[in-house]
Design a protein around this motif. Structure first.
Motif, short mmCIF file in Angstrom:
data_model
loop_
_atom_site.label_atom_id
_atom_site.label_comp_id
_atom_site.label_asym_id
_atom_site.label_seq_id
_atom_site.Cartn_x
_atom_site.Cartn_y
_atom_site.Cartn_z
N VAL A 79 0.65 -0.93 0.17
CA VAL A 79 0.14 -0.42 -0.10
C VAL A 79 1.13 0.98 -0.36
CG1 VAL A 79 -1.23 1.02 1.05
CG2 VAL A 79 -1.71 -1.18 1.54
N ILE A 80 0.40 2.10 -1.13
CA ILE A 80 0.95 3.54 -0.57
C ILE A 80 -0.17 4.50 -0.68
CG2 ILE A 80 2.70 4.97 -2.37
CD1 ILE A 80 3.70 1.88 -3.83
N ARG A 120 2.42 7.84 7.66
CA ARG A 120 3.17 7.52 8.38
C ARG A 120 2.90 7.13 9.96
NH1 ARG A 120 7.12 12.59 5.68
NH2 ARG A 120 6.87 11.47 3.75
N SER A 121 2.22 6.83 10.07
CA SER A 121 2.60 6.73 12.50
C SER A 121 1.39 5.40 12.17
CB SER A 121 2.28 7.93 13.10
OG SER A 121 0.71 8.12 13.05
N ARG A 122 0.55 5.34 11.08
CA ARG A 122 -0.27 4.11 11.11
C ARG A 122 -0.09 2.80 11.29
NH1 ARG A 122 -6.03 6.69 11.95
NH2 ARG A 122 -5.57 8.85 10.70
N PRO A 123 -0.90 2.12 11.55
CA PRO A 123 -0.48 0.78 11.62
C PRO A 123 -0.57 -0.17 9.72
CG PRO A 123 -2.66 0.46 12.87
CD PRO A 123 -1.87 2.06 12.67
N GLY A 124 0.39 -1.51 9.88
CA GLY A 124 0.39 -1.72 8.61
C GLY A 124 1.39 -1.61 7.38
N GLY A 125 2.69 -0.61 7.73
CA GLY A 125 3.32 -0.65 6.47
C GLY A 125 3.22 0.12 5.56
N ALA A 126 2.08 1.17 5.32
CA ALA A 126 1.81 1.80 4.01
C ALA A 126 3.60 2.50 3.70
CB ALA A 126 0.87 2.29 4.20
N GLU A 127 3.60 2.90 2.66
CA GLU A 127 4.52 3.53 2.72
C GLU A 127 4.22 5.32 1.89
OE1 GLU A 127 8.36 4.64 -1.38
OE2 GLU A 127 6.93 2.97 -1.46
N VAL A 128 4.70 5.95 2.99
CA VAL A 128 3.81 7.53 2.35
C VAL A 128 4.59 8.34 2.05
CG1 VAL A 128 2.58 9.65 3.43
CG2 VAL A 128 2.18 6.84 4.45
N LEU A 129 3.88 8.76 0.59
CA LEU A 129 5.36 10.09 -0.12
C LEU A 129 4.27 11.22 -0.11
CD1 LEU A 129 6.08 7.28 -2.86
CD2 LEU A 129 7.49 8.02 -0.59
N HIS A 130 4.90 12.16 -0.25
CA HIS A 130 4.15 13.71 -0.34
C HIS A 130 4.02 13.64 -2.08
CE1 HIS A 130 4.58 18.08 -0.49
NE2 HIS A 130 4.18 18.06 0.32
N GLY A 131 2.87 14.38 -2.81
CA GLY A 131 3.09 14.04 -3.59
C GLY A 131 1.25 14.56 -4.02
N SER A 132 0.80 14.80 -5.06
CA SER A 132 -0.08 15.34 -5.05
C SER A 132 -1.02 14.53 -6.43
CB SER A 132 -0.90 16.38 -5.80
OG SER A 132 0.37 17.65 -6.97
N ALA A 133 -2.06 14.28 -7.35
CA ALA A 133 -2.56 13.93 -8.56
C ALA A 133 -1.21 14.35 -9.56
CB ALA A 133 -3.84 14.20 -8.63
N GLU A 134 -1.57 15.71 -9.58
CA GLU A 134 -0.34 15.33 -11.13
C GLU A 134 1.20 15.89 -10.69
OE1 GLU A 134 -1.38 20.02 -11.36
OE2 GLU A 134 -3.60 19.42 -12.45
N HIS A 135 1.60 15.10 -9.34
CA HIS A 135 2.74 15.06 -8.99
C HIS A 135 2.89 13.98 -7.92
CE1 HIS A 135 3.67 19.44 -10.91
NE2 HIS A 135 2.92 18.99 -10.09
N ILE A 136 2.69 12.92 -9.00
CA ILE A 136 2.80 11.92 -8.47
C ILE A 136 4.17 10.79 -8.36
CG2 ILE A 136 2.17 8.77 -7.50
CD1 ILE A 136 -0.47 9.57 -9.24
#
Length: 247
Positions: free
Chosen positions: A75-76, A89-105
Protein backbone atom coordinates in the motif's frame (compact mmCIF):
# COMPACT_ATOMS: atom_id res chain seq x y z
CA UNK A 1 12.29 26.33 -0.52
CA UNK A 2 11.55 23.48 1.87
CA UNK A 3 8.77 23.38 4.43
CA UNK A 4 9.28 22.43 8.07
CA UNK A 5 8.98 18.70 7.34
CA UNK A 6 11.58 18.81 4.58
CA UNK A 7 9.13 18.53 1.70
CA UNK A 8 8.97 21.07 -1.09
CA UNK A 9 5.61 22.89 -1.32
CA UNK A 10 3.44 21.93 -4.29
CA UNK A 11 2.26 24.88 -6.35
CA UNK A 12 -1.06 23.17 -7.17
CA UNK A 13 -1.98 22.40 -3.54
CA UNK A 14 -4.67 24.12 -1.49
CA UNK A 15 -5.36 22.88 2.08
CA UNK A 16 -8.76 21.22 2.52
CA UNK A 17 -11.21 23.16 4.68
CA UNK A 18 -12.28 19.95 6.46
CA UNK A 19 -9.41 17.50 7.02
CA UNK A 20 -6.69 20.09 6.59
CA UNK A 21 -8.16 22.41 9.21
CA UNK A 22 -9.78 19.82 11.52
CA UNK A 23 -7.88 16.51 11.29
CA UNK A 24 -9.17 15.18 14.63
CA UNK A 25 -12.80 15.86 13.71
CA UNK A 26 -12.25 14.38 10.27
CA UNK A 27 -11.18 11.21 12.08
CA UNK A 28 -14.68 11.09 13.59
CA UNK A 29 -16.13 11.46 10.09
CA UNK A 30 -14.00 8.60 8.80
CA UNK A 31 -15.16 6.34 11.64
CA UNK A 32 -18.78 7.09 10.71
CA UNK A 33 -18.29 6.24 7.04
CA UNK A 34 -20.12 3.23 5.57
CA UNK A 35 -20.51 1.06 8.67
CA UNK A 36 -22.83 -1.12 6.55
CA UNK A 37 -19.91 -1.98 4.28
CA UNK A 38 -21.85 -1.34 1.06
CA UNK A 39 -19.28 1.08 -0.35
CA UNK A 40 -16.38 -1.20 0.58
CA UNK A 41 -18.11 -4.15 -1.09
CA UNK A 42 -18.63 -2.10 -4.26
CA UNK A 43 -15.01 -0.96 -4.30
CA UNK A 44 -13.81 -4.54 -4.01
CA UNK A 45 -16.07 -5.62 -6.88
CA UNK A 46 -14.97 -2.80 -9.17
CA UNK A 47 -11.23 -3.11 -8.60
CA UNK A 48 -10.09 -5.89 -6.22
CA UNK A 49 -6.84 -5.08 -4.42
CA UNK A 50 -6.14 -8.39 -2.69
CA UNK A 51 -2.54 -9.37 -3.47
CA UNK A 52 -2.00 -6.18 -5.49
CA UNK A 53 -0.28 -2.83 -5.09
CA UNK A 54 -2.76 -0.09 -4.13
CA UNK A 55 -2.22 3.66 -4.17
CA UNK A 56 -4.40 5.78 -1.89
CA UNK A 57 -4.18 9.14 -3.67
CA UNK A 58 -4.83 12.02 -1.31
CA UNK A 59 -4.62 9.73 1.71
CA UNK A 60 -4.79 12.58 4.24
CA UNK A 61 -3.91 11.35 7.72
CA UNK A 62 -3.88 7.79 6.39
CA UNK A 63 -7.04 6.58 8.12
CA UNK A 64 -7.76 3.95 5.44
CA UNK A 65 -4.21 2.73 4.87
CA UNK A 66 -4.36 -0.07 7.50
CA UNK A 67 -7.61 -1.41 6.05
CA UNK A 68 -6.15 -1.57 2.56
CA UNK A 69 -3.07 -3.30 3.98
CA UNK A 70 -5.18 -6.18 5.31
CA UNK A 71 -5.49 -7.56 1.75
CA UNK A 72 -3.09 -5.69 -0.50
CA UNK A 73 0.38 -6.90 -1.35
CA UNK A 74 1.62 -3.37 -0.70
CA UNK A 75 0.00 0.00 0.00
CA UNK A 76 1.24 3.46 -0.93
CA UNK A 77 -0.26 6.71 0.30
CA UNK A 78 0.34 10.00 -1.51
CA UNK A 79 -0.66 13.24 0.20
CA UNK A 80 -0.05 16.88 -0.80
CA UNK A 81 -0.60 18.43 2.65
CA UNK A 82 2.73 18.29 4.53
CA UNK A 83 0.89 18.84 7.82
CA UNK A 84 -0.83 15.46 7.49
CA UNK A 85 2.11 13.28 6.47
CA UNK A 86 3.35 12.44 9.97
CA UNK A 87 -0.06 11.11 11.01
CA UNK A 88 -0.30 8.99 7.87
CA UNK A 89 3.17 7.56 8.40
CA UNK A 90 2.33 6.60 11.97
CA UNK A 91 -0.54 4.30 10.96
CA UNK A 92 -0.06 0.55 11.38
CA UNK A 93 0.11 -1.75 8.37
CA UNK A 94 3.41 -0.76 6.82
CA UNK A 95 2.18 1.55 4.06
CA UNK A 96 4.71 3.77 2.33
CA UNK A 97 3.58 7.40 2.54
CA UNK A 98 4.94 9.94 0.06
CA UNK A 99 4.54 13.68 -0.44
CA UNK A 100 2.91 14.35 -3.77
CA UNK A 101 -0.36 15.12 -5.54
CA UNK A 102 -2.54 13.85 -8.36
CA UNK A 103 -0.55 15.90 -10.85
CA UNK A 104 2.80 14.95 -9.26
CA UNK A 105 2.81 11.29 -8.18
CA UNK A 106 6.32 10.34 -7.03
CA UNK A 107 6.22 6.81 -8.46
CA UNK A 108 7.64 5.11 -11.56
CA UNK A 109 5.59 4.35 -14.65
CA UNK A 110 3.36 1.25 -14.44
CA UNK A 111 4.08 0.63 -10.76
CA UNK A 112 0.63 0.17 -9.16
CA UNK A 113 -2.45 -1.95 -9.85
CA UNK A 114 -5.24 0.04 -8.19
CA UNK A 115 -5.63 3.74 -7.39
CA UNK A 116 -8.29 5.04 -5.03
CA UNK A 117 -9.02 8.77 -4.84
CA UNK A 118 -11.49 9.52 -2.06
CA UNK A 119 -12.82 13.09 -2.37
CA UNK A 120 -9.41 14.16 -3.63
CA UNK A 121 -8.56 16.28 -6.69
CA UNK A 122 -11.15 14.86 -9.12
CA UNK A 123 -13.89 17.51 -9.08
CA UNK A 124 -14.37 18.15 -12.82
CA UNK A 125 -16.28 21.24 -13.89
CA UNK A 126 -16.08 23.75 -16.75
CA UNK A 127 -13.72 25.74 -14.52
CA UNK A 128 -11.66 22.80 -13.27
CA UNK A 129 -9.93 20.56 -15.81
CA UNK A 130 -8.82 17.33 -14.12
CA UNK A 131 -7.13 15.88 -17.20
CA UNK A 132 -3.56 16.41 -15.96
CA UNK A 133 -4.18 14.40 -12.79
CA UNK A 134 -5.92 11.66 -14.74
CA UNK A 135 -3.00 11.36 -17.15
CA UNK A 136 -0.62 11.10 -14.19
CA UNK A 137 -2.70 8.35 -12.61
CA UNK A 138 -2.72 6.43 -15.91
CA UNK A 139 1.05 6.82 -16.09
CA UNK A 140 1.60 5.00 -12.78
CA UNK A 141 -1.05 2.33 -13.40
CA UNK A 142 0.02 -0.98 -14.85
CA UNK A 143 -1.75 -2.23 -18.01
CA UNK A 144 -5.24 -3.30 -16.98
CA UNK A 145 -4.99 -1.39 -13.70
CA UNK A 146 -7.91 0.55 -12.30
CA UNK A 147 -8.71 3.96 -10.89
CA UNK A 148 -11.74 4.31 -8.62
CA UNK A 149 -12.80 7.81 -7.57
CA UNK A 150 -15.13 8.02 -4.56
CA UNK A 151 -17.41 11.04 -4.98
CA UNK A 152 -20.80 12.35 -3.89
CA UNK A 153 -24.11 11.30 -5.40
CA UNK A 154 -25.67 14.75 -5.62
CA UNK A 155 -29.26 13.48 -5.98
CA UNK A 156 -30.11 10.79 -3.41
CA UNK A 157 -29.74 10.73 0.37
CA UNK A 158 -29.63 13.20 3.24
CA UNK A 159 -26.15 14.35 2.33
CA UNK A 160 -27.25 15.17 -1.22
CA UNK A 161 -29.98 17.40 0.21
CA UNK A 162 -27.38 19.18 2.33
CA UNK A 163 -25.17 19.65 -0.73
CA UNK A 164 -28.08 21.16 -2.65
CA UNK A 165 -28.88 23.56 0.20
CA UNK A 166 -25.24 24.64 0.25
CA UNK A 167 -25.10 25.00 -3.56
CA UNK A 168 -22.07 22.70 -3.51
CA UNK A 169 -22.08 22.31 -7.29
CA UNK A 170 -20.74 25.86 -7.51
CA UNK A 171 -17.32 24.62 -6.35
CA UNK A 172 -17.52 20.80 -6.67
CA UNK A 173 -19.05 20.63 -10.13
CA UNK A 174 -22.60 19.75 -11.17
CA UNK A 175 -23.55 16.08 -10.95
CA UNK A 176 -24.52 15.55 -14.60
CA UNK A 177 -21.39 17.34 -15.81
CA UNK A 178 -19.22 15.13 -13.59
CA UNK A 179 -20.86 11.90 -14.77
CA UNK A 180 -20.62 12.97 -18.41
CA UNK A 181 -16.96 13.95 -17.98
CA UNK A 182 -16.11 10.53 -16.61
CA UNK A 183 -18.08 8.81 -19.38
CA UNK A 184 -16.05 10.77 -21.93
CA UNK A 185 -12.88 9.36 -20.35
CA UNK A 186 -14.21 5.80 -20.75
CA UNK A 187 -15.27 5.37 -17.11
CA UNK A 188 -18.41 3.85 -15.65
CA UNK A 189 -20.25 5.36 -12.68
CA UNK A 190 -21.91 3.24 -9.99
CA UNK A 191 -24.26 4.74 -7.38
CA UNK A 192 -24.18 3.23 -3.89
CA UNK A 193 -26.39 4.22 -0.96
CA UNK A 194 -24.79 4.04 2.47
CA UNK A 195 -24.61 6.27 5.52
CA UNK A 196 -22.64 8.13 8.09
CA UNK A 197 -23.43 6.53 11.43
CA UNK A 198 -22.03 8.26 14.51
CA UNK A 199 -21.54 7.24 18.13
CA UNK A 200 -23.41 10.29 19.44
CA UNK A 201 -25.69 13.09 18.19
CA UNK A 202 -22.98 15.62 19.05
CA UNK A 203 -20.51 13.87 16.76
CA UNK A 204 -23.00 14.15 13.90
CA UNK A 205 -23.59 17.85 14.60
CA UNK A 206 -19.87 18.58 14.81
CA UNK A 207 -19.01 16.80 11.56
CA UNK A 208 -21.92 18.17 9.54
CA UNK A 209 -21.16 21.68 10.82
CA UNK A 210 -17.53 21.23 9.76
CA UNK A 211 -18.54 20.16 6.25
CA UNK A 212 -21.09 22.98 5.95
CA UNK A 213 -19.54 25.86 7.91
CA UNK A 214 -21.75 28.48 6.24
CA UNK A 215 -24.79 27.49 8.34
CA UNK A 216 -26.78 25.94 5.49
CA UNK A 217 -27.14 22.70 7.50
CA UNK A 218 -28.46 24.37 10.66
CA UNK A 219 -32.16 23.95 9.82
CA UNK A 220 -31.66 20.27 8.94
CA UNK A 221 -29.74 19.64 12.16
CA UNK A 222 -32.45 21.30 14.25
CA UNK A 223 -35.20 19.08 12.85
CA UNK A 224 -34.00 15.96 14.69
CA UNK A 225 -31.37 16.86 17.29
CA UNK A 226 -30.93 13.29 18.57
CA UNK A 227 -30.17 11.69 15.23
CA UNK A 228 -26.92 9.74 14.88
CA UNK A 229 -27.26 8.69 11.24
CA UNK A 230 -27.69 10.31 7.87
CA UNK A 231 -28.14 8.56 4.55
CA UNK A 232 -25.31 9.16 2.13
CA UNK A 233 -25.21 8.34 -1.57
CA UNK A 234 -21.83 7.79 -3.20
CA UNK A 235 -20.84 7.90 -6.86
CA UNK A 236 -17.98 5.53 -7.72
CA UNK A 237 -16.26 6.39 -11.00
CA UNK A 238 -14.28 3.40 -12.29
CA UNK A 239 -11.77 3.58 -15.12
CA UNK A 240 -9.41 0.88 -16.30
CA UNK A 241 -6.24 1.80 -18.12
CA UNK A 242 -7.25 -0.32 -21.05
CA UNK A 243 -10.65 1.35 -21.42
CA UNK A 244 -9.08 4.81 -21.46
CA UNK A 245 -6.63 3.72 -24.17
CA UNK A 246 -9.54 2.54 -26.37
CA UNK A 247 -11.31 5.90 -26.37
Amino acid sequence: MQDQQGTAPLDDFFPAWNQGAHPELYEVENRAFDREGTVWDALARLAPWAGRTLLDLGCGTGFWLPRYAELAKSVIGVEPDPELLAAARSRPGGAEVLHGSAEHIPLPDASVDVVHARFAYFFPSPQNDCTAGLEEVLRVLRPGGSLVVIDNDQHDGDFAALLEAANASAHQGEGKYIKDWWAQQGATTSLVMSSWTFDSPQDLVDVVSMEFPNGTADEWLAQEPQRVRLSYGYALHHLSKGERNRR
